[in-house]
Design an enzyme around this catalytic site. Structure first.
Site, PDB file in Angstrom:
ATOM      1  N   HIS A  56      39.234  13.773 -13.864  1.00  0.00           N
ATOM      2  CA  HIS A  56      37.899  13.574 -13.294  1.00  0.00           C
ATOM      3  C   HIS A  56      36.770  13.962 -14.256  1.00  0.00           C
ATOM      4  O   HIS A  56      35.653  13.477 -14.132  1.00  0.00           O
ATOM      5  CB  HIS A  56      37.757  14.371 -11.996  1.00  0.00           C
ATOM      6  N   HIS A 145      49.108  11.754 -41.710  1.00  0.00           N
ATOM      7  CA  HIS A 145      50.138  12.764 -41.964  1.00  0.00           C
ATOM      8  C   HIS A 145      51.166  12.881 -40.843  1.00  0.00           C
ATOM      9  O   HIS A 145      52.337  13.146 -41.110  1.00  0.00           O
ATOM     10  CB  HIS A 145      49.490  14.140 -42.161  1.00  0.00           C
ATOM     11  N   ARG A 179      56.015  11.456 -48.352  1.00  0.00           N
ATOM     12  CA  ARG A 179      56.402  12.833 -48.018  1.00  0.00           C
ATOM     13  C   ARG A 179      56.147  13.162 -46.553  1.00  0.00           C
ATOM     14  O   ARG A 179      56.825  13.996 -45.961  1.00  0.00           O
ATOM     15  CB  ARG A 179      55.660  13.817 -48.921  1.00  0.00           C
TER      16      ARG A 179
END
Length: 199
Positions: A56, A145, A179
């Protein structure tokens, strides 16, 4: 009024810029350059679906962001709520998160007063990586990331203009892979191990 560039033209500009920056000849055929893709999702050929929901406290902001996404070319699934009558944010967070986890939605957006509770609740749904973002940097980081697939926002802390900027950045930022992929895989492995052990 400037003419709109086509995707091919943008890719060629990026290609030339990268070649110049790296000191490569125009004829160089480097796989990383060839695989460059625009950050903006290809929503012209196939509309991507985003689920959105709020408690809400964020009804007004939800309507603004819903229209913003439609204007950007996205399909929107509205998981409620539609009035300012009190509802519990975990219910809304679950509804949005399940749309994403099931594949019915590409990504999800959840709003509550601070964005924290909805983030916690959404992350209980297997397959969800929800991130609370409050500026441009957190929007980019959560996607690049962490490959976040759900964005949470605090309606009581983030104004409508900033929320629209955060949302657009978040929707248009690609996962960086590399990575980061290894680390996101480890997050998924934690989730899988907990599900398998019943914890």
């Amino acid at each position: 009024m400037s003419a709109k560039l086509e995707d091919k033209e943008i890719q060629e500009i990026v290609r030339r810029t990268v070649h110049q920056t790296l000191g490569l000849s125009a004829e160089s055929n480097v796989s990383t350059i060839d695989s460059l893709k625009p950050v903006v999702p290809q929503i012209n050929s196939q509309k991507l679906t985003v689920a959105i929901g709020t408690d809400h406290g964020g009804v007004d902001l939800k309507e603004i962001l819903k229209q913003h996404m439609i204007n950007l070319g996205y399909e929107v699934i509205d998981c409620g709520t539609h009035t300012k009558d009190a509802v519990d944010y975990p219910d809304i967070a679950r509804a949005v998160a399940e749309q994403v986890a099931s594949g019915k939605a590409w990504r999800g957006v959840i709003i509550d007063g601070a964005g924290i509770g909805s983030c916690i609740a959404a992350n209980k749904v297997p397959g969800i990586r929800a991130a609370l973002c409050y500026d441009h940097a957190t929007a980019v980081n959560s996607r690049e990331h962490n490959n976040a697939n759900v964005l949470t926002l605090g309606a009581g802390l983030t104004g409508a203009n900033l929320a629209q900027q955060i949302l657009k950045t978040w929707l248009e930022t690609d996962f960086g892979g590399g990575r980061h992929a290894k680390r996101v895989d480890k997050i998924t492995a934690i989730e899988k191990a907990c599900l398998e052990s019943g914890k």
